[in-house]
Write a protein that holds these residues in place. Sequence first.
Motif, PDB file in Angstrom:
ATOM      1  N   LYS A  30       0.828  -1.206   0.000  1.00 25.59           N
ATOM      2  CA  LYS A  30       0.000   0.000   0.000  1.00 25.59           C
ATOM      3  C   LYS A  30       0.863   1.257   0.000  1.00 25.59           C
ATOM      4  CE  LYS A  30      -4.233  -1.724   2.060  1.00 25.59           C
ATOM      5  NZ  LYS A  30      -5.152  -1.651   3.196  1.00 25.59           N
ATOM      6  N   ASP A  34       0.921   3.789  -3.145  1.00 23.81           N
ATOM      7  CA  ASP A  34       0.520   5.176  -2.923  1.00 23.81           C
ATOM      8  C   ASP A  34       1.657   6.126  -3.314  1.00 23.81           C
ATOM      9  OD1 ASP A  34      -2.012   4.427  -2.107  1.00 23.81           O
ATOM     10  OD2 ASP A  34      -1.523   4.493   0.032  1.00 23.81           O
ATOM     11  N   TYR A  74      -4.676  -3.950  -5.471  1.00 22.69           N
ATOM     12  CA  TYR A  74      -4.706  -2.584  -4.952  1.00 22.69           C
ATOM     13  C   TYR A  74      -4.582  -1.557  -6.071  1.00 22.69           C
ATOM     14  CZ  TYR A  74      -3.755   1.290  -1.738  1.00 22.69           C
ATOM     15  OH  TYR A  74      -3.807   2.473  -1.036  1.00 22.69           O
ATOM     16  N   LYS A  78      -7.353   1.227  -7.145  1.00 19.95           N
ATOM     17  CA  LYS A  78      -7.033   2.655  -7.093  1.00 19.95           C
ATOM     18  C   LYS A  78      -7.142   3.341  -8.455  1.00 19.95           C
ATOM     19  CE  LYS A  78      -5.077   4.581  -3.921  1.00 19.95           C
ATOM     20  NZ  LYS A  78      -5.495   5.466  -2.851  1.00 19.95           N
ATOM     21  N   THR A  79      -6.906   2.620  -9.545  1.00 20.64           N
ATOM     22  CA  THR A  79      -6.842   3.250 -10.866  1.00 20.64           C
ATOM     23  C   THR A  79      -7.948   2.799 -11.823  1.00 20.64           C
ATOM     24  OG1 THR A  79      -5.394   1.558 -11.813  1.00 20.64           O
ATOM     25  CG2 THR A  79      -4.319   3.430 -10.697  1.00 20.64           C
TER      26      THR A  79
END
Length: 104
Positions: A30, A34, A74, A78-79
């Motif tokens: 993560k 990020d 993840y 997120k995208t």
Amino acid sequence: MYLTYKNYLVAKGVGLCVGFCYSHCTNNYKKEMDFFLSILGEMKADLPHCLDLEGNKGQSKAKVNAFAFAWLGYIQKKTAITPILCTGYSFFSNFTSAVAKYLL
């Protein structure tokens, strides 16, 4: 960051498709993702984001798989882009079918 952006501008300027890959299986996925997304800023990928994982860095097969599956999921969350997996033929056998569902 500057070199990444400069390379991005040059590649786009000559009409190349651009994609990004990044990973270390010993990192917190993560935090890693990020950070990765934060440095991309205005740079837009033409290709799916890529998990480039070709070594275990001393980690067990289970740890590498857990990291890879979490990383891929993840970044997709997120995208909204389904990522791909880049690995060597000799390392691919370390992945389970859960990870192997992503394109190579």
